[in-house]
Design a protein around this motif. Structure first.
Motif, PDB file in Angstrom:
ATOM      1  N   ALA A 105       0.836  -1.151  -0.016  1.00 46.16           N
ATOM      2  CA  ALA A 105      -0.042  -0.028   0.017  1.00 46.16           C
ATOM      3  C   ALA A 105       1.023   1.254   0.177  1.00 46.16           C
ATOM      4  N   ALA A 106       0.283   2.290  -0.632  1.00 50.75           N
ATOM      5  CA  ALA A 106       1.121   3.822  -0.492  1.00 50.75           C
ATOM      6  C   ALA A 106      -0.089   4.612  -0.413  1.00 50.75           C
ATOM      7  N   TRP A 143       6.548  -0.474  -2.107  1.00 47.34           N
ATOM      8  CA  TRP A 143       5.409  -0.018  -0.998  1.00 47.34           C
ATOM      9  C   TRP A 143       5.410  -0.605   0.091  1.00 47.34           C
ATOM     10  N   GLU A 144       4.760  -0.113   1.016  1.00 44.84           N
ATOM     11  CA  GLU A 144       4.657  -0.807   2.358  1.00 44.84           C
ATOM     12  C   GLU A 144       3.840  -2.016   2.200  1.00 44.84           C
ATOM     13  N   GLU A 145       4.579  -3.402   2.481  1.00 43.94           N
ATOM     14  CA  GLU A 145       3.982  -4.436   2.507  1.00 43.94           C
ATOM     15  C   GLU A 145       3.044  -4.666   3.663  1.00 43.94           C
ATOM     16  N   ARG A 176      -1.435  -2.481  -4.032  1.00 44.51           N
ATOM     17  CA  ARG A 176      -0.900  -3.236  -5.051  1.00 44.51           C
ATOM     18  C   ARG A 176      -1.060  -4.796  -4.728  1.00 44.51           C
ATOM     19  N   LEU A 177      -1.952  -5.390  -5.558  1.00 40.13           N
ATOM     20  CA  LEU A 177      -2.207  -6.923  -4.879  1.00 40.13           C
ATOM     21  C   LEU A 177      -1.296  -7.714  -6.103  1.00 40.13           C
ATOM     22  N   ASN A 178      -0.439  -8.690  -5.416  1.00 37.93           N
ATOM     23  CA  ASN A 178       0.534  -9.535  -6.047  1.00 37.93           C
ATOM     24  C   ASN A 178       0.035 -10.881  -6.110  1.00 37.93           C
TER      25      ASN A 178
END
Length: 367
Positions: A105-106, A143-145, A176-178
């Motif tokens: 997230a950011a 970005w922060e995990e 961001r979804l990985n």
């Protein structure tokens, strides 16, 4: 056994299309575009439906990876918010679900967002090399995990709902979804609390709106639809996207009317909301869109000021804002009012039924 939904699912949801979430980038949309994953509807399965690319699936499904790397997407949330938990639903993805995922997230500024290329969602496609290079300017891999690599379960009814609590008090605008490495996810839901920038004190806003930080805290009944739906942005599209209760069993055998036209009924249903900002309500809209044979007979709105106390109870001393008003089917009902400074409202319907949206327009006032 189906897992019971955790408490964070009672909070607002900020990734879905109905809330205002948008997919701004996805590496691959071959079998099913990423936008399906944030659709408001429950996922469905059509066994005989195929496309030129393969089996039609109601979710985001990428092709089987035949190049180095993994698939991922970026979603802009409906508003800046603290994320308290997730639901990753793999419904109907049984032999093609994503084995593992993580979430980063950011909090992006409008200037940082300008590098994001325009997205064209199309089945059978993948991102272009130019789009990939553009999106890399965000350095989203750093970005922060907020959720580490986590295993998912297949999309059978008893294992499809993958809940994940998030422990962070930071507020974010994008996630961001990985996917590791590829596969399918039917739905993503992001639950939390909105943290918008305060408006000017003379600016009229919807004080209870989800996007302005409003939250549903307590309610009497939500048999068919949760009252938190009422504070979502935009018009509801279907009846299930509103607050609907069961029919009360204490309703009289033969119903009579009061002199003002409202019905003589012994019971009622209620919901309590915390406003996004303390304020004075000047106008209220109660929308019964889609509720044609099941709208409430009447609706009443009350308010309370709790200062810095966060939570309100049904036993709170309430001030009247809107006396019981007769409702009609499938219609917006507008009322002028003038409240004192309040932090919470209680919405009461008699005897039962459904409301799609409530709007409480006014100005903030921090006393």
């Amino acid at each position: 056994m189906i897992e019971k939904a955790p408490a964070f699912t009672e909070l607002g949801e900020f990734a879905s299309i109905g809330a205002g979430g948008t997919v701004v980038f996805a590496t691959d949309d071959f079998f099913a575009p990423c936008e399906n994953m944030i659709a408001d509807s429950e996922p469905i399965f059509l066994p005989d439906k195929f496309t030129e690319y393969g089996k039609w699936m109601d979710g985001w499904e990428t092709r089987r990876k035949r190049i180095a790397g993994h698939d991922w997407c970026i979603i802009k949330l409906a508003t800046k918010c603290v994320i308290r938990g997730l639901l990753v639903d793999t419904a109907f993805f049984t032999g093609n679900y994503t084995p593992k995922y993580s979430l980063q997230a950011a909090c992006l500024t409008p200037e940082e967002e300008t590098v994001i290329p325009e997205r064209f969602s199309e089945m059978g496609s993948a991102c272009s090399e130019w789009n990939l290079q553009q999106i890399k300017l965000l350095k989203s891999e750093k970005w922060e995990e907020i959720v580490p690599s986590t295993a998912l379960q297949p999309g059978y009814e008893e294992t499809r709902l993958n809940y994940q609590k998030v422990v962070s008090d930071e507020a974010w605008t994008h996630i961001r979804l990985n996917m590791y490495p590829d596969g399918g996810i039917a739905r993503l839901r992001v639950f939390g609390e909105a943290k918008p920038e305060p408006p000017r004190e003379d600016q009229i806003i919807d004080l209870v709106s989800l996007l302005n930080g409003g939250t549903c805290q307590e309610f009497s009944n939500a048999h068919y639809g949760h009252p938190k739906n009422m504070i979502k942005p935009g018009k509801s599209q279907v009846m299930s996207d509103g607050w609907e209760t069961a029919r009360r069993l204490d309703r009289p055998n033969i119903i009579e009317a009061n002199d003002d036209g409202t019905l003589k009924v012994p019971g009622q249903e209620w919901a309590i909301f915390k406003l996004g900002f303390p304020g004075r309500i000047q106008k209220i809209c109660i929308d019964t869109a889609h509720f044609k044979g099941n709208f409430p007979d009447s609706v009443m709105v009350e308010g309370a000021y709790l200062g810095n106390i966060d939570r309100c109870s049904i036993d709170q001393t309430w001030q009247n804002i809107l006396k019981p008003k007769k409702m009609t089917a499938h219609k917006e009902h507008w009322f002028d009012c003038e409240s004192e400074v309040i932090t919470h409202i209680k919405v009461t319907m008699a005897p039962d039924g459904g409301i799609s949206r409530i709007r409480t327009y006014g100005v903030i006032d921090n006393k």
